[in-house]
Design a protein around this motif. Structure first.
Motif, short mmCIF file in Angstrom:
data_model
loop_
_atom_site.label_atom_id
_atom_site.label_comp_id
_atom_site.label_asym_id
_atom_site.label_seq_id
_atom_site.Cartn_x
_atom_site.Cartn_y
_atom_site.Cartn_z
N LEU A 183 -39.07 0.37 -43.73
CA LEU A 183 -38.47 -0.38 -42.62
C LEU A 183 -39.40 -1.51 -42.16
CD1 LEU A 183 -37.07 2.62 -40.53
CD2 LEU A 183 -35.71 0.92 -41.75
N LYS A 184 -40.69 -1.20 -42.03
CA LYS A 184 -41.66 -2.20 -41.58
C LYS A 184 -41.79 -3.33 -42.59
CE LYS A 184 -46.50 -2.71 -40.17
NZ LYS A 184 -47.81 -2.01 -40.01
N LYS A 185 -41.89 -2.97 -43.88
CA LYS A 185 -42.05 -3.98 -44.93
C LYS A 185 -40.85 -4.92 -44.97
CE LYS A 185 -44.41 -5.29 -48.69
NZ LYS A 185 -45.83 -5.66 -48.70
N THR A 186 -39.66 -4.34 -44.87
CA THR A 186 -38.43 -5.14 -44.89
C THR A 186 -38.37 -6.06 -43.69
OG1 THR A 186 -37.24 -3.39 -46.07
CG2 THR A 186 -35.91 -5.02 -44.90
N PHE A 187 -38.70 -5.53 -42.51
CA PHE A 187 -38.62 -6.32 -41.28
C PHE A 187 -39.63 -7.46 -41.28
CE2 PHE A 187 -39.98 -7.14 -36.88
CZ PHE A 187 -38.76 -7.56 -36.34
N LEU A 188 -40.89 -7.15 -41.61
CA LEU A 188 -41.93 -8.17 -41.57
C LEU A 188 -41.68 -9.27 -42.60
CD1 LEU A 188 -45.17 -6.03 -41.06
CD2 LEU A 188 -43.95 -7.41 -39.37
N LEU A 189 -41.23 -8.89 -43.79
CA LEU A 189 -40.92 -9.91 -44.79
C LEU A 189 -39.69 -10.71 -44.38
CD1 LEU A 189 -41.85 -11.05 -47.47
CD2 LEU A 189 -40.46 -9.34 -48.65
N GLY A 190 -38.76 -10.05 -43.70
CA GLY A 190 -37.54 -10.73 -43.25
C GLY A 190 -37.76 -11.74 -42.16
N LEU A 191 -38.90 -11.66 -41.46
CA LEU A 191 -39.18 -12.62 -40.40
C LEU A 191 -39.30 -14.05 -40.93
CD1 LEU A 191 -41.76 -10.72 -38.12
CD2 LEU A 191 -39.36 -11.27 -37.61
N SER A 192 -39.72 -14.18 -42.19
CA SER A 192 -39.84 -15.53 -42.77
C SER A 192 -38.48 -16.17 -43.03
CB SER A 192 -40.66 -15.47 -44.07
OG SER A 192 -42.00 -15.13 -43.79
N PRO A 193 -37.58 -15.53 -43.82
CA PRO A 193 -36.25 -16.14 -44.00
C PRO A 193 -35.46 -16.23 -42.71
CG PRO A 193 -36.35 -13.98 -45.05
CD PRO A 193 -37.75 -14.35 -44.68
N PHE A 194 -35.69 -15.28 -41.78
CA PHE A 194 -35.04 -15.39 -40.46
C PHE A 194 -35.48 -16.68 -39.78
CE2 PHE A 194 -36.07 -15.00 -35.93
CZ PHE A 194 -34.78 -14.98 -35.39
N GLY A 195 -36.78 -16.90 -39.74
CA GLY A 195 -37.29 -18.11 -39.09
C GLY A 195 -36.84 -19.38 -39.76
N LEU A 196 -36.80 -19.34 -41.11
CA LEU A 196 -36.37 -20.53 -41.85
C LEU A 196 -34.91 -20.84 -41.58
CD1 LEU A 196 -37.61 -22.54 -43.86
CD2 LEU A 196 -36.66 -21.15 -45.71
N THR A 197 -34.09 -19.80 -41.48
CA THR A 197 -32.66 -19.99 -41.19
C THR A 197 -32.44 -20.43 -39.75
OG1 THR A 197 -32.13 -18.26 -42.80
CG2 THR A 197 -30.39 -18.89 -41.28
N PHE A 198 -33.23 -19.88 -38.84
CA PHE A 198 -33.00 -20.15 -37.42
C PHE A 198 -33.73 -21.39 -36.92
CE2 PHE A 198 -33.60 -19.24 -32.80
CZ PHE A 198 -32.26 -19.20 -32.46
N SER A 199 -34.74 -21.86 -37.65
CA SER A 199 -35.57 -22.96 -37.15
C SER A 199 -34.78 -24.22 -36.77
CB SER A 199 -36.67 -23.32 -38.16
OG SER A 199 -36.12 -23.69 -39.39
N PRO A 200 -33.70 -24.59 -37.53
CA PRO A 200 -32.94 -25.76 -37.08
C PRO A 200 -32.32 -25.56 -35.70
CG PRO A 200 -32.39 -25.24 -39.36
CD PRO A 200 -33.20 -24.10 -38.84
N ASN A 201 -32.07 -24.30 -35.34
CA ASN A 201 -31.48 -24.02 -34.04
C ASN A 201 -32.52 -24.01 -32.92
OD1 ASN A 201 -28.54 -23.27 -34.83
ND2 ASN A 201 -29.85 -22.21 -36.30
N ILE A 202 -33.77 -23.70 -33.27
CA ILE A 202 -34.84 -23.88 -32.28
C ILE A 202 -34.98 -25.37 -31.98
CG2 ILE A 202 -37.29 -23.55 -31.79
CD1 ILE A 202 -37.27 -21.17 -33.68
#
Length: 443
Positions: free
Chosen positions: A226-245
């Motif tokens: 769970l931790k590995k998936t979540f921490l690695l997922g923070l990168s594509p999450f940020g990349l996808t969401f960054s235009p909205n920031i």
């Protein structure tokens, strides 16, 4: 050899580009229908509320991508049995965050919209829109979360079909609910939710037909998966969401000048969203190939994919820049905006399009970093950009007025591009000094 590599590259990347571009057009579809039906305020309201919709979808994409990356790496490592556990860990996280985001977005959205700078009719319309988006969180999370798995399981075309099915559904229902039934913002939001539900349904059908079941029994190492998936997922999450920031920060800055400026930026942001997601389609489409090479211990293969991705992404950004320059006077009309808004959009559009060239480089570097478990370098690039943008917004508007607000966006993208080039140089230099080792990635 080269022709085989390029065929494999485009077999993954082209469907991914189309899928990501369509995900960006989801927001444009809503803006198009409500803008033409209800006017400038409705267009601005969708623009103000969209970051909350994007938060839900980006979280789904992030968790799905994090699990999918580990699925590919472990499938090509000494512990291939762990791939199903990473699939299961992703589904568990998608379920948990679906519940959390449903509650948070539904109850906190009125306060968040005001924080974004929404006022008057824009606030009222935005609140109506996001309320229904919150209700359908589960479908948006699962729809966006399963697409990366399909892509990494070899179903890149099926992932594209899932996105197309959702997009077509959204367009048809936008027309039906907003223009025929006159449900306004509520209709646009419900159309978006149902569109994502259709994407989820297509993904589910693919998994069932291919008999690709997850393992929900994670055992004693549950927290590790769970931790590995979540921490690695923070990168594509940020990349996808960054235009909205960026959207949030620019909307807030523009609102300090006028609601007219907010409405003008709405059109620009819709177009930028699609182009940036198109670039992300290239970077994330090449991710399975980079992760596969990395899982096999072939660092050179991962770099070859990355370097070819640079070329494809830069050329794509350049083509978008040229096309948008020639049609800049027509873009606002697509959303039913007034003539005054259209004139201003034509004037400011070139400022933003220059940033696409910078973003094409930094996004490819970022995808390479998280595809090969260089997580913290990916974090630095992804989350550094909005911080730099915020710093620029503290003084540029004071110096140059509203033009300073617009210029802050490509300026921050330029700084991140320089940082990405520096980090790539350092990473490659260290790799040359290190002795080649056999793959030891065991998930």
């Amino acid at each position: 050899m080269k022709s085989t590599f390029r065929r494999e590259f485009f077999r993954y990347v082209l469907p991914s580009m189309l899928a990501f571009a369509l995900s960006g057009i989801y927001s444009i579809a809503d803006g198009f229908f409500v803008g033409n039906e209800l006017g400038d305020n409705a267009l601005a309201a969708v623009n103000m509320a969209y970051p909350l919709t994007a938060l839900i979808q980006a979280m789904g994409t992030g968790i799905g991508m994090g699990g999918a990356i580990m699925y590919t790496i472990t499938a090509n490592s000494s512990s291939p049995e762990n791939k199903k556990k990473y699939f299961g860990a992703s589904l568990i996280l998608l379920g948990i965050f679906s519940v959390l985001l449903t509650v948070l977005v539904f109850f906190l959205s009125p306060y968040i919209l005001k924080l974004f700078g929404a006022k008057g009719d824009i606030y009222t319309l935005g609140r109506e829109y996001i309320r229904w988006i919150a209700v359908g969180t589960i479908f948006q999370m699962l729809g966006t979360g399963l697409v990366p798995f399909l892509r990494n399981m070899g179903g890149s075309v099926s992932a594209m079909i899932a996105m197309i099915a959702g997009f077509v559904t959204n367009i048809f229902l936008d027309y039906l609910f907003v223009w025929v039934f006159s449900w306004g913002m509520t209709g646009a939001a419900i159309a978006t939710v149902i569109g994502q539900a259709v994407t989820f349904a297509v993904c589910l059908i693919y998994l069932i037909m291919k008999k690709l079941a997850p393992s929900l029994k994670l055992g004693k190492e549950a927290m590790h998966f769970l931790k590995k998936t979540f921490l690695l997922g923070l990168s594509p999450f940020g990349l996808t969401f960054s235009p909205n920031i960026t959207l949030i920060l620019i909307n807030r800055s523009a609102a300090n000048f006028s609601q007219f400026a907010v409405t003008c930026y709405a059109t620009v942001s819709y177009i930028s969203c699609v182009v940036l997601l198109l670039l992300q389609g290239i970077s994330d489409g090449s991710q399975p190939l980079m992760s596969k090479s990395y899982g096999e211990g072939d660092e050179a293969g991962a770099k070859r994919t990355r370097n070819f991705g640079f070329i494809v992404a830069f050329v794509t950004a350049l083509v978008c820049l040229i096309l948008l320059f020639f049609v800049r006077g027509q873009t606002a009309k697509l959303f039913g905006a007034s003539a005054e808004v259209g004139k201003e959009v034509a004037d400011i559009m070139p400022i933003f399009t220059v940033g696409y060239l910078f973003a094409s480089i930094s996004r490819m570097v970022t995808a390479y970093f998280y595809a090969t478990e260089k997580t913290y370098r990916a974090y630095l690039l992804i989350y550094g950009e909005p911080i730099i943008l915020l710093i620029f917004l503290l003084f540029m508007p004071s110096l140059w007025g509203i033009t300073g607000t617009w210029v802050a966006v490509p300026a921050s993208q330029f700084v991140i591009m320089l940082l990405s080039i520096l980090l790539t140089y350092i990473t490659d230099k260290k790799a040359k000094k290190a002795a080649p080792l056999p793959s030891q990635h065991n998930g």
